[in-house]
Scaffold this motif. Structure first.
Motif, short mmCIF file in Angstrom:
data_model
loop_
_atom_site.label_atom_id
_atom_site.label_comp_id
_atom_site.label_asym_id
_atom_site.label_seq_id
_atom_site.Cartn_x
_atom_site.Cartn_y
_atom_site.Cartn_z
N UNK A 1 60.16 63.68 -10.95
CA UNK A 1 60.55 63.84 -9.54
C UNK A 1 60.06 65.21 -9.08
N UNK A 2 60.95 66.09 -8.62
CA UNK A 2 60.49 67.39 -8.13
C UNK A 2 60.54 68.46 -9.20
N UNK A 3 60.86 68.09 -10.43
CA UNK A 3 61.07 69.07 -11.48
C UNK A 3 59.79 69.31 -12.28
N UNK A 4 59.20 70.51 -12.21
CA UNK A 4 58.03 70.81 -13.05
C UNK A 4 58.51 71.18 -14.45
N UNK A 5 57.80 70.68 -15.45
CA UNK A 5 58.19 71.00 -16.82
C UNK A 5 56.97 71.04 -17.72
N UNK A 6 57.15 71.68 -18.88
CA UNK A 6 56.15 71.70 -19.92
C UNK A 6 56.62 70.78 -21.04
N UNK B 1 61.66 73.87 -15.26
CA UNK B 1 62.04 74.95 -14.34
C UNK B 1 63.34 74.55 -13.65
N UNK B 2 64.33 75.43 -13.69
CA UNK B 2 65.58 75.16 -12.98
C UNK B 2 65.41 75.39 -11.48
N UNK B 3 66.34 74.88 -10.71
CA UNK B 3 66.35 75.06 -9.27
C UNK B 3 66.19 76.53 -8.89
N UNK B 4 65.30 76.80 -7.92
CA UNK B 4 65.02 78.15 -7.40
C UNK B 4 64.34 79.07 -8.42
N UNK B 5 63.80 78.51 -9.49
CA UNK B 5 63.14 79.31 -10.53
C UNK B 5 61.72 78.79 -10.78
N UNK B 6 60.87 79.68 -11.29
CA UNK B 6 59.51 79.27 -11.64
C UNK B 6 58.79 78.67 -10.46
N UNK B 7 58.25 77.47 -10.65
CA UNK B 7 57.51 76.80 -9.58
C UNK B 7 58.42 76.29 -8.48
#
Length: 258
Positions: A10-15, A61-67
């Motif tokens: 969804x809107x969550x960027x992750x590695x 990345x958590x909300x308001x963090x990273x990307x």
């Protein structure tokens, strides 16, 4: 060879990190939640070492963090701390389900680890999700309500005017009760849990996590090997290399598939 893949759930960027030869195989699955003002990339070192052990590791990345940064800084970000924590707890389910639906998750081998804010998230998630099989809290603590009051008192002592009203604070504290693990420690159900915390931590009080550890020790009378607390004398609010090594060892012992 270790593969690092960028994915959006969804809107969550992750590695997404794993050994290349295991890319499409069902593996023990570990989510690593970063700390406040940090980002997913900050924990690549430990994720790499977990992947070397045969784990599938995901760093969101958590909300308001990273990307997902929306420009909040200082107190503007601080007052959103618990929104970030609770949102992340909700998103853990979404991320796990995404990889499960792809056939990449061994359902009996799911781990969660977090540092600082991520450790706080981890302990709340343990109350919510019985499907977490093993966990590590690095500089986290479970006393959501008590920690909220601690942070508020600290701000007041600094002379800063809180941007929220007392009734809003009371509502927040009531809202946090449902994920406060100290209010329902029996939900741990003997699941393997390791704490690491520095006695010199000035951000998240050491005594909070250690007090909780002492409180729950009787719950692990029959499985003492499933509960460990590692105290650090010097690191302050920073995860040491030893803590990272112990984290990898913990999951290798308690989460590795046979």
């Amino acid at each position: 060879m270790i593969v690092i893949e960028k994915v959006f759930v969804n809107e969550i960027p992750l590695l997404h990190i794993m050994k290349k030869k295991y890319y499409d195989q069902k593996l023990p699955f570990i989510l690593f939640i970063h700390g406040f003002t940090k980002a997913k990339e900050d924990n690549l070192y430990i994720a790499y070492n977990l992947a070397e052990k045969g784990f599938r590791v995901v760093l969101p990345d958590c909300l308001y963090h990273g990307e997902r940064d929306e420009g909040y800084r200082n107190m503007d970000l601080d007052i959103r701390f618990w929104d970030i924590v609770l949102k992340t707890i909700d998103e853990i389910q979404m991320i796990k389900d995404y990889f499960k639906e792809k056939g990449l998750v061994n359902n009996n081998h799911i781990g969660l680890v977090g540092a600082s804010m991520g450790g706080i998230v981890t302990l709340g998630a343990l109350r919510k999700y019985p499907w977490i099989n093993a966990a590590v809290s690095l500089m986290g603590m479970p006393y959501y309500q008590k920690f909220t009051q601690y942070k508020i008192d600290k701000v007041k002592k600094s002379g800063y005017q809180l941007p929220i009203k007392e009734e809003e604070i009371a509502h927040l504290i009531r809202r946090l009760e449902q994920w406060d693990l100290s209010e329902a420690p029996e939900t741990l159900n003997n699941r393997p849990l390791m704490f690491w915390h520095s006695k010199q931590d000035e951000i998240v009080p050491y005594n909070y996590s250690y007090q909780f550890f002492e409180t729950i020790k009787p719950l692990y009378d029959r499985t003492p090997e499933n509960l460990v607390y590692i105290s650090d004398e010097n690191s302050g609010h920073k995860v040491s290399k030893l803590a990272m090594t112990k984290t990898v060892d913990w999951f290798a012992t308690h989460l590795q598939q046979t």
